[in-house]
Scaffold this motif. Structure first.
Motif, PDB file in Angstrom:
ATOM      1  N   SER A 295      -8.526   6.866   1.415  1.00  0.00           N
ATOM      2  CA  SER A 295      -8.869   7.317   2.763  1.00  0.00           C
ATOM      3  C   SER A 295      -8.514   8.793   2.961  1.00  0.00           C
ATOM      4  CB  SER A 295      -8.127   6.469   3.807  1.00  0.00           C
ATOM      5  OG  SER A 295      -8.276   7.024   5.103  1.00  0.00           O
ATOM      6  N   ASP A 296      -9.309   9.489   3.766  1.00  0.00           N
ATOM      7  CA  ASP A 296      -8.989  10.875   4.113  1.00  0.00           C
ATOM      8  C   ASP A 296      -7.879  10.957   5.154  1.00  0.00           C
ATOM      9  OD1 ASP A 296     -10.775  12.173   2.414  1.00  0.00           O
ATOM     10  OD2 ASP A 296     -12.444  11.895   3.819  1.00  0.00           O
ATOM     11  N   ASN A 297      -7.567   9.835   5.784  1.00  0.00           N
ATOM     12  CA  ASN A 297      -6.453   9.793   6.721  1.00  0.00           C
ATOM     13  C   ASN A 297      -5.154   9.741   5.917  1.00  0.00           C
ATOM     14  OD1 ASN A 297      -4.289   8.575   8.371  1.00  0.00           O
ATOM     15  ND2 ASN A 297      -5.868   8.385   9.943  1.00  0.00           N
ATOM     16  N   LYS A 298      -4.313  10.772   6.042  1.00  0.00           N
ATOM     17  CA  LYS A 298      -3.127  10.870   5.186  1.00  0.00           C
ATOM     18  C   LYS A 298      -2.153   9.721   5.414  1.00  0.00           C
ATOM     19  CE  LYS A 298      -0.358  13.976   8.150  1.00  0.00           C
ATOM     20  NZ  LYS A 298       0.355  15.266   8.188  1.00  0.00           N
ATOM     21  N   TRP A 299      -2.065   9.221   6.658  1.00  0.00           N
ATOM     22  CA  TRP A 299      -1.139   8.132   6.942  1.00  0.00           C
ATOM     23  C   TRP A 299      -1.617   6.833   6.308  1.00  0.00           C
ATOM     24  CZ3 TRP A 299       3.382   9.664   8.296  1.00  0.00           C
ATOM     25  CH2 TRP A 299       3.538  10.807   9.066  1.00  0.00           C
ATOM     26  N   THR A 300      -2.927   6.582   6.417  1.00  0.00           N
ATOM     27  CA  THR A 300      -3.486   5.377   5.805  1.00  0.00           C
ATOM     28  C   THR A 300      -3.290   5.400   4.298  1.00  0.00           C
ATOM     29  OG1 THR A 300      -5.142   5.191   7.567  1.00  0.00           O
ATOM     30  CG2 THR A 300      -5.587   4.009   5.522  1.00  0.00           C
ATOM     31  N   SER A 301      -3.596   6.542   3.687  1.00  0.00           N
ATOM     32  CA  SER A 301      -3.457   6.672   2.243  1.00  0.00           C
ATOM     33  C   SER A 301      -1.997   6.505   1.810  1.00  0.00           C
ATOM     34  CB  SER A 301      -3.985   8.038   1.798  1.00  0.00           C
ATOM     35  OG  SER A 301      -3.823   8.225   0.408  1.00  0.00           O
ATOM     36  N   MET A 302      -1.086   7.127   2.547  1.00  0.00           N
ATOM     37  CA  MET A 302       0.328   7.039   2.197  1.00  0.00           C
ATOM     38  C   MET A 302       0.840   5.606   2.320  1.00  0.00           C
ATOM     39  SD  MET A 302       3.626   8.838   4.011  1.00  0.00           S
ATOM     40  CE  MET A 302       3.529   7.671   5.392  1.00  0.00           C
ATOM     41  N   CYS A 303       0.532   4.947   3.429  1.00  0.00           N
ATOM     42  CA  CYS A 303       0.996   3.565   3.615  1.00  0.00           C
ATOM     43  C   CYS A 303       0.421   2.641   2.554  1.00  0.00           C
ATOM     44  CB  CYS A 303       0.632   3.077   5.012  1.00  0.00           C
ATOM     45  SG  CYS A 303       1.580   3.883   6.338  1.00  0.00           S
ATOM     46  N   ALA A 304      -0.837   2.870   2.172  1.00  0.00           N
ATOM     47  CA  ALA A 304      -1.445   2.066   1.111  1.00  0.00           C
ATOM     48  C   ALA A 304      -0.698   2.254  -0.201  1.00  0.00           C
ATOM     49  CB  ALA A 304      -2.910   2.442   0.948  1.00  0.00           C
ATOM     50  N   ALA A 305      -0.266   3.478  -0.482  1.00  0.00           N
ATOM     51  CA  ALA A 305       0.488   3.742  -1.716  1.00  0.00           C
ATOM     52  C   ALA A 305       1.770   2.924  -1.751  1.00  0.00           C
ATOM     53  CB  ALA A 305       0.790   5.233  -1.834  1.00  0.00           C
ATOM     54  N   TYR A 306       2.466   2.854  -0.616  1.00  0.00           N
ATOM     55  CA  TYR A 306       3.687   2.049  -0.569  1.00  0.00           C
ATOM     56  C   TYR A 306       3.374   0.576  -0.824  1.00  0.00           C
ATOM     57  CZ  TYR A 306       6.519   5.943   1.167  1.00  0.00           C
ATOM     58  OH  TYR A 306       7.196   7.139   1.287  1.00  0.00           O
ATOM     59  N   GLY A 307       2.312   0.082  -0.220  1.00  0.00           N
ATOM     60  CA  GLY A 307       1.939  -1.297  -0.470  1.00  0.00           C
ATOM     61  C   GLY A 307       1.644  -1.548  -1.933  1.00  0.00           C
ATOM     62  N   LEU A 308       0.982  -0.600  -2.586  1.00  0.00           N
ATOM     63  CA  LEU A 308       0.627  -0.775  -3.992  1.00  0.00           C
ATOM     64  C   LEU A 308       1.857  -0.766  -4.893  1.00  0.00           C
ATOM     65  CD1 LEU A 308      -2.563   1.418  -3.872  1.00  0.00           C
ATOM     66  CD2 LEU A 308      -2.516  -1.006  -4.509  1.00  0.00           C
TER      67      LEU A 308
END
Length: 468
Positions: A295-308
């Motif tokens: 995602s281009d949304n930095k918060w969405t991308s960051m939170c997804a990284a933590y989930g992964l």
């Protein structure tokens, strides 16, 4: 029973630390011990100023603090038995009636993606009686896994202040939000801050472990944020398990759609909670997280990284594909997650190292950190970290030295480059190079290290009023 053995934390204390990010510690040092330290601090500050990183050699009796079983036990429990006291130490002196701003400590002035798993911790020590009026440090329990404070409705409603008698110790997660409170007296307040780092990922519990099940801690004081999946993942990680949340729930399409929608929200706690909950749904949740990572949304991308990071080996292949993305933020988040996957990311090491050549500086910083966590194949990782030691960016260099120490003797080929790093302009590149040589611990490393320590010896009793 040996009284010098570390007094390890209990399951409930560990679960409280995971959820709150803060624990008070009680030692049995005498009042006279704290009074002597306070007297020395007053003398040093009055005549020499703040000793900064040199506080431990300057006030030698402080070392007893970090040999106390309560302190060693707490640090061993949270960071493992081979934890490292970091080169950065600081004496905080507060004589202001105005409270300081809420903040997270930076990693010595640089931006990095914070680890939810406890790779870092701090001890705060108050050598004098510190009532509320003297301006003790305030911390926001439960805030350590969040970049923002927007979820706190009232800054003071849940604030935990480190007020107490002389010898109050507070163990905090490195990334917790904290501040200095108002000193309403005419007396100065000292707080001595020491940082500690985990040098190896956990393979088994290092506390007084009794029960494998994650339980909401009875002693927790944080109420604003609820994210049981995030806390359970950290609990399992500390027990040596990576990705144990993966696929523990039956696939529920309606629930997955709901969590995917929450993951896209700007409310960080809601999005982060959704990211970890998606892991429970196995491949279906992982695929949502991989899409959100782009995602281009930095918060969405960051939170997804933590989930992964909580998906373990199941996320490695998808994260490897993101390394080819042209957008640097997404690549940085993917590298961070691969570091947390440790050996499960080993086959992607050549691809990760290839990103060092002309890559974005924030990506290079993340790579320098991640390589030490992945750990294998050691030969290729050491070669990559040697390249990082030569990087033009000082954060890449000092992170590379910290990563090399995680590899112990396998990092021996880096010894000549660490010796060169002892002359670096940055104090933390130098300090981390010293620590790397100590942990490599070959005959060659010891020879370089001893020579450096003898040549740079600092006399703790030489002052401007006593020069010889």
């Amino acid at each position: 029973m040996n009284q010098n053995l570390p007094k390890l934390l209990t399951d409930d204390q560990m679960q409280t630390f995971i959820k709150d990010g803060v624990l008070r510690l009680k030692t049995d040092f005498s009042n006279e011990f704290h009074a002597r330290l306070l007297e020395q601090l007053n003398e040093v500050f009055e005549n020499e100023g703040n000793p900064g990183n040199n506080v431990l050699p300057r006030i030698r009796e402080l070392r007893k603090v970090f040999e106390h079983p309560v302190i060693t036990g707490a640090l061993t429990s949270v960071l493992g038995p081979n934890y490292l006291m970091h080169t950065h130490r600081h004496c905080h002196y507060n004589a202001l009636p105005k409270a300081g701003a809420w903040h997270k400590d930076s990693y010595w002035g640089f931006e990095r993606m914070n680890n939810h798993h406890p790779w870092w911790a701090m001890i705060m020590y108050f050598p004098q009686d510190t009532p509320i009026e003297l301006g003790p440090t305030g911390v926001m329990p439960g805030s350590h896994n969040y970049k923002t404070r927007t979820f706190v409705q009232d800054d003071t409603e849940e604030e935990l202040t480190a007020n107490g008698e002389a010898g109050t110790f507070v163990l905090i997660h490195f990334d917790i939000w904290h501040r200095s409170t108002s000193n309403l007296t005419s007396q100065p307040r000292y707080m001595l801050k020491f940082e500690f780092m985990r040098t190896e990922a956990p393979s088994e519990p290092s506390w007084d472990y009794k029960d494998s099940k994650w339980r909401m801690p009875a002693t927790s004081v944080a109420n604003s944020v609820q994210s049981s999946a995030m806390w359970e993942d950290t609990w399992n990680w500390l027990r040596g398990e990576i990705g144990s949340l993966y696929g523990t729930e039956t696939v529920n399409e309606e629930k997955i759609v709901q969590l995917a929608s929450q993951l896209a929200e700007d409310d960080e706690p809601v999005a982060l909670h959704a990211a970890y909950e998606l892991v429970r749904y196995g491949d279906a949740g992982k695929n949502v997280l991989l899409e959100a990572l782009r995602s281009d949304n930095k918060w969405t991308s960051m939170c997804a990284a933590y989930g992964l990071t909580a998906c373990g080996q199941h996320a490695a292949e998808g994260l490897g594909l993101v390394l080819n993305d042209s957008r640097k933020r997404q690549v940085k988040h993917a590298v961070f997650a691969l570091g947390e996957l440790q050996h499960h990311a080993a086959r992607l090491v050549p691809q990760i190292i290839s990103l060092l050549d002309g890559g974005d500086v924030k990506v290079r910083r993340t790579i320098a950190d991640a390589l030490g966590m992945i750990g294998e194949p050691a030969k290729e990782i050491v070669e990559g970290l040697i390249a990082c030691l030569k990087d033009e960016d000082e954060q890449v260099r000092f992170t590379a030295a910290l990563s090399l120490l995680r590899l112990r003797e396998a990092a021996a080929p880096a010894i000549p480059y660490l010796e060169e790093a002892l002359e670096d302009d940055n104090r933390y590149v130098r300090g981390h190079a010293v620590e790397a040589l100590r942990y490599i611990n070959t005959e060659e490393a010891r020879e370089v290290l001893i020579n450096e320590l003898i040549q740079s010896r600092w006399c703790s009793i030489t002052t401007k009023t006593s020069t010889f």
